[in-house]
Scaffold this motif. Structure first.
Motif, mmCIF file in Angstrom:
data_model
loop_
_atom_site.group_PDB
_atom_site.id
_atom_site.type_symbol
_atom_site.label_atom_id
_atom_site.label_comp_id
_atom_site.label_asym_id
_atom_site.label_seq_id
_atom_site.Cartn_x
_atom_site.Cartn_y
_atom_site.Cartn_z
ATOM 1 N N SER A 161 0.829 -1.217 0.000
ATOM 2 C CA SER A 161 0.000 0.000 0.000
ATOM 3 C C SER A 161 0.856 1.257 0.000
ATOM 4 O O SER A 161 0.529 2.240 -0.659
ATOM 5 C CB SER A 161 -0.933 -0.010 1.224
ATOM 6 O OG SER A 161 -1.805 -1.109 1.188
ATOM 7 N N GLU A 166 -3.257 5.631 -4.732
ATOM 8 C CA GLU A 166 -4.599 5.170 -4.376
ATOM 9 C C GLU A 166 -5.364 4.627 -5.573
ATOM 10 O O GLU A 166 -6.062 3.623 -5.481
ATOM 11 C CB GLU A 166 -5.382 6.312 -3.730
ATOM 12 C CG GLU A 166 -4.858 6.677 -2.359
ATOM 13 C CD GLU A 166 -5.510 7.929 -1.824
ATOM 14 O OE1 GLU A 166 -6.464 8.404 -2.465
ATOM 15 O OE2 GLU A 166 -5.071 8.425 -0.788
ATOM 16 N N ARG A 169 -4.139 1.069 -6.280
ATOM 17 C CA ARG A 169 -3.845 0.214 -5.130
ATOM 18 C C ARG A 169 -4.484 -1.153 -5.240
ATOM 19 O O ARG A 169 -3.863 -2.170 -4.899
ATOM 20 C CB ARG A 169 -4.268 0.908 -3.837
ATOM 21 C CG ARG A 169 -3.782 0.173 -2.600
ATOM 22 C CD ARG A 169 -3.812 1.080 -1.407
ATOM 23 N NE ARG A 169 -2.900 2.215 -1.587
ATOM 24 C CZ ARG A 169 -2.991 3.346 -0.894
ATOM 25 N NH1 ARG A 169 -3.932 3.494 0.004
ATOM 26 N NH2 ARG A 169 -2.139 4.319 -1.121
ATOM 27 N N ALA A 234 1.191 8.104 -1.421
ATOM 28 C CA ALA A 234 -0.087 8.777 -1.189
ATOM 29 C C ALA A 234 0.137 10.268 -1.018
ATOM 30 O O ALA A 234 1.032 10.706 -0.309
ATOM 31 C CB ALA A 234 -0.758 8.204 0.065
ATOM 32 N N ALA A 239 -7.761 11.159 0.531
ATOM 33 C CA ALA A 239 -8.424 9.909 0.881
ATOM 34 C C ALA A 239 -8.218 9.498 2.321
ATOM 35 O O ALA A 239 -8.611 8.423 2.710
ATOM 36 C CB ALA A 239 -7.997 8.771 -0.034
ATOM 37 N N THR A 252 -14.446 7.375 -1.748
ATOM 38 C CA THR A 252 -13.018 7.143 -1.581
ATOM 39 C C THR A 252 -12.666 5.676 -1.750
ATOM 40 O O THR A 252 -11.506 5.329 -1.860
ATOM 41 C CB THR A 252 -12.551 7.604 -0.188
ATOM 42 O OG1 THR A 252 -13.309 6.904 0.804
ATOM 43 C CG2 THR A 252 -12.718 9.081 -0.010
ATOM 44 N N LYS A 394 -7.871 2.975 1.777
ATOM 45 C CA LYS A 394 -8.224 4.295 1.263
ATOM 46 C C LYS A 394 -9.026 5.103 2.273
ATOM 47 O O LYS A 394 -9.313 6.278 2.046
ATOM 48 C CB LYS A 394 -9.020 4.150 -0.039
ATOM 49 C CG LYS A 394 -8.243 3.419 -1.132
ATOM 50 C CD LYS A 394 -9.153 3.027 -2.286
ATOM 51 C CE LYS A 394 -8.403 2.149 -3.279
ATOM 52 N NZ LYS A 394 -9.277 1.646 -4.359
#
Length: 475
Positions: A161, A166, A169, A234, A239, A252, A394
């Protein structure tokens, strides 16, 4: 040209990030695991087969009685083994997740890998020295105290992650699952052949267990000496805060980078944080119910294929386990295609329906080809859990990945322990009447898991509609 060379058009070229790839660790670990799982089943079968035959050699038994006795012995062994494997990580996995969040991400990967290596070494010693099969309970406890799969997989998901944006992902995490599936497929395909090999005057299984120990050792040293923690991709404030307007909390789950740029963000409020927690809770419930169905099926299949009507040998057992790993490939292709057209919740439901249909077919299998047809119907069965993890990532901060993922994994492990015990007992009670009872139950549970995910989808759609109305009112 150096790694840090300046490109006139795009600025500094990105440095190579090969050492941040967690895939080699996953591949080597899963190769060791697939060899170990097949070897454990065949070693336990051989151990109890000798005991059953010696106990019943003096008196004649009706047809199938010895097989049923052996099946019960193997089932009882796995009840205790799975209890130990599932409960001992509760003592250490969360602590490892907390330490990985606070100090170093590799803690929750390296410690479980040490346990993996020691447990595989224990199986090798059992084969080599002909120790009692009960000593494997101690190996399972040692594995669990080092964090077990719960800590390891949460650490892998956290690294995956962190190293992905995002919008990509879900695809990133399913790629990791794909690597796991490919390694497991290869290991299972060769497991039966390796088990049959006899080195010198040693017993069967020595070559297989030695390969398993070697793969686990390679994974441990790679994670210690080579693997690097990736930098988070990120974007700040994206998010992890609650967004009002057209995006809402629920959108999201499926962010579209192009759409996110056009959204006007507003300060978050405490009232908006509650729906976010509700969504996470519903995702947890859906994941746990679905995992009950999957774990129950996976635990019963090895027993199912050893008895009539299938009665598989060592090589067929390996091929059957390899067939189970093909869902990693098909699920990856499914996410690759579905993510372009569907939301996360829709993909989750597709996977649950796929598994429910395959489990129902599995309940009525009488021939080997029917088994593989049922497995083929489960082609998207891996999508739900992976996509649920992606959806949760997220909705939380990156600094909490380790704790949240390990809580989810421990929840799945704890429910899996209960499921394993219940399913094995149900199997023992029903194998002489309707051997597919457990598979039919799994099909029902998989359909039941659709309900909380459907609620998430409904709430998401209603928030999107409410956001559109609010946006029109502001304009």
């Amino acid at each position: 040209m150096g790694l840090g060379t300046i490109c006139p058009c795009r600025g500094p070229l990105p440095r190579l990030q090969a050492w941040t790839w967690v895939e080699p660790v996953v591949a080597s670990t899963q190769m060791a695991t697939s060899l170990y799982d097949a070897g454990l089943l065949l070693v336990v079968k051989a151990s109890f087969g000798v005991g059953v035959l010696s106990n019943h050699s003096a008196s004649p038994s009706p047809p199938g009685a010895l097989e049923n006795q052996q099946q019960r012995a193997i089932s009882n062994f796995y009840i205790i083994y799975n209890l130990v494997m599932g409960l001992t990580p509760l003592l250490s996995a969360y602590g490892l997740g907390w330490l990985s969040d606070r100090y170093h991400r590799k803690i929750s990967i390296c410690m479980p890998l040490l346990g993996f290596m020691l447990s595989r070494l224990a199986l090798l010693l059992k084969v080599l020295l002909d120790w009692p099969v009960e000593m494997l309970y101690g190996a399972a406890a040692l594995n669990g105290l080092c964090g077990g799969f719960s800590a390891f997989w949460s650490g892998v998901m956290a690294l995956g992650s962190l190293g992905s944006s995002e919008g990509r992902r879900s695809l990133r995490l399913i790629v990791i699952d794909l690597i796991l599936g490919l390694a497991g497929f290869c290991g299972s395909m060769i497991s039966g052949h390796l088990f049959k090999q006899i080195v010198g005057h040693s017993s069967q299984g020595l070559l297989l267990t030695a390969f398993s120990v070697s793969c686990a050792t390679c994974a441990l040293f790679y994670s210690l000496l080579v693997l690097k923690v990736p930098e988070s991709k990120a974007k700040p404030g994206k998010a992890v805060d609650t967004v009002s307007g057209t995006v809402g909390t629920y959108n999201t789950l499926d962010p579209d980078p192009t759409d996110m740029q056009s959204v006007v963000r507003h300060p978050s409020s405490p009232a908006k944080a509650k729906p976010e927690k509700t969504i996470i809770a519903l995702l947890f419930v859906g994941a746990i119910i679905y995992d009950l169905a999957v774990v129950g099926t996976v635990d019963v299949i090895p027993l199912f294929v050893l008895r009539e009507p299938l009665s598989w040998n060592q090589v067929q057992v390996g091929y059957g386990m390899a067939a189970g790993y093909t869902i990693f490939i098909t699920s990856f292709l499914g996410v690759l295609v579905f993510s372009r057209y569907f939301q996360d919740t829709t993909m989750i439901i597709i996977g649950m329906v796929s598994f429910a249909s395959g489990a129902l077919l599995l309940a009525f299998v009488k021939e080997t080809y029917m088994f593989y047809i049922a497995r083929a119907v489960m082609l998207f069965a891996l999508i739900p859990i992976t996509t649920i993890r992606s959806a949760m990532s997220k909705l939380i901060k990156g600094s909490s990945y380790g704790k949240v993922f390990v809580i989810l994994q421990l929840s799945l492990a704890l429910t899996g322990v209960v499921t394993s015990t219940v399913y094995n007992k149900i199997y023992q009670l029903t194998m002489e009447k309707f051997v597919g009872t457990c598979f039919a139950l799994s099909s029902f549970l998989s359909c039941l898991a659709i309900i909380p995910i459907g609620i998430v989808a409904y709430k998401q759609a209603s928030w999107l509609q409410h956001g559109d109305i609010a946006e029109k009112g502001r304009s």
